[in-house]
Design an enzyme around this catalytic site. Structure first.
Site, PDB file in Angstrom:
ATOM      1  CG  HIS A 152       6.379   3.011   1.507  1.00  0.00           C
ATOM      2  ND1 HIS A 152       5.015   3.178   1.596  1.00  0.00           N
ATOM      3  CD2 HIS A 152       6.673   3.111   0.185  1.00  0.00           C
ATOM      4  CE1 HIS A 152       4.516   3.371   0.374  1.00  0.00           C
ATOM      5  NE2 HIS A 152       5.504   3.345  -0.504  1.00  0.00           N
TER       6      HIS A 152
ATOM      7  N   GLY B 250      10.363   0.594  -6.740  1.00  0.00           N
ATOM      8  CA  GLY B 250      10.844   0.164  -5.438  1.00  0.00           C
ATOM      9  C   GLY B 250       9.712  -0.427  -4.627  1.00  0.00           C
TER      10      GLY B 250
ATOM     11  CG  HIS C 222       8.340   6.487  -2.787  1.00  0.00           C
ATOM     12  ND1 HIS C 222       7.356   7.180  -3.456  1.00  0.00           N
ATOM     13  CD2 HIS C 222       7.782   5.297  -2.440  1.00  0.00           C
ATOM     14  CE1 HIS C 222       6.252   6.441  -3.494  1.00  0.00           C
ATOM     15  NE2 HIS C 222       6.487   5.300  -2.896  1.00  0.00           N
ATOM     16  CD  GLU C 223       9.976   2.139  -2.214  1.00  0.00           C
ATOM     17  OE1 GLU C 223       9.266   1.577  -1.369  1.00  0.00           O
ATOM     18  OE2 GLU C 223       9.541   2.507  -3.321  1.00  0.00           O
TER      19      GLU C 223
ATOM     20  CB  CYS D  98       3.090   4.745  -4.374  1.00  0.00           C
ATOM     21  SG  CYS D  98       3.255   3.629  -2.985  1.00  0.00           S
ATOM     22  CG  LEU D  99       4.435  -0.859  -7.048  1.00  0.00           C
ATOM     23  CD1 LEU D  99       5.308  -2.075  -6.807  1.00  0.00           C
ATOM     24  CD2 LEU D  99       3.808  -0.930  -8.437  1.00  0.00           C
TER      25      LEU D  99
ATOM     26  CD  GLN E 242       5.249  -0.117  -1.037  1.00  0.00           C
ATOM     27  OE1 GLN E 242       6.457  -0.137  -1.246  1.00  0.00           O
ATOM     28  NE2 GLN E 242       4.382   0.334  -1.923  1.00  0.00           N
TER      29      GLN E 242
HETATM   30 ZN    ZN Z   1       5.444   3.543  -2.525  1.00  0.00          ZN
END
Ligand code: ZN
Length: 166
Positions: free
Chosen positions: A139, A46, A135-136, A93-94, A51
């Site tokens: 963010h 995701g 998670h998203e 996480c990216l 991000q």
């Molecule tokens: Zn993330």
């Protein structure tokens, strides 16, 4: 195609609370397409708009999480209900490359928002999809998954991760 750069921890952009999207413009549609492309390229589950440096409430989720193989794009997503039962699973996480750890999340969530076509979105989900939503959406509220680590683990994480970043 514009190649989006993924912002990594500890960039302060990740701590800023994202603003609601007030209108589904062509720009927002283009951004969501680029985000899906970028997420797939990075093999992520995701991606939230902040991000990629855009402080707006927009998330995209991995195609494989959904059965019909369509990208899941949600504008102004909100968890309106969640299961009190929590499950611990490994997460990454990216924006925190090469770091994975077990994080407790609600097993089931009910998410509301707006689709990329400007329609009402509502989905009850569990498992990986419920985890990805949590998670998203975190963010968008300036929360990164490592915030949930115990003080000892956080200390170890910072020591290793920040050393590797240099
Ligand atoms: Zn993330």
């Amino acid at each position: 195609m514009s190649f989006l750069e993924i912002i990594t921890y500890p960039n302060p952009i990740l701590r800023k609370i994202a603003e609601p999207v007030t209108d589904v413009t062509d720009e927002i549609k283009k951004l969501s397409e680029n985000m899906v492309e970028r997420m797939n390229l990075a093999h992520g589950a995701g991606l939230a708009a902040n991000q990629v440096g855009v402080s707006l409430r927009l998330i995209v989720l991995d195609l494989q999480l959904k059965k019909d193989n369509k990208p899941l794009i949600v504008i102004n997503p909100l968890i309106v209900d969640k299961d009190s039962e929590e499950v611990s699973e490994e997460e990454g996480c990216l924006s925190v490359p090469k770091y994975y750890d077990y994080i407790k999340r609600s097993k089931k969530v009910l998410v509301k928002g707006i689709t990329i076509d400007g329609k009402a979105f509502e989905m009850e989900c569990e498992g990986h999809l419920a985890r990805a939503f949590q998670h998203e959406i975190d963010h968008l509220n300036g929360i990164v998954f490592i915030d949930y680590l115990s003080p000892v683990k956080k200390h170890i994480f910072k020591k290793h991760y920040l050393k590797n970043e240099k």
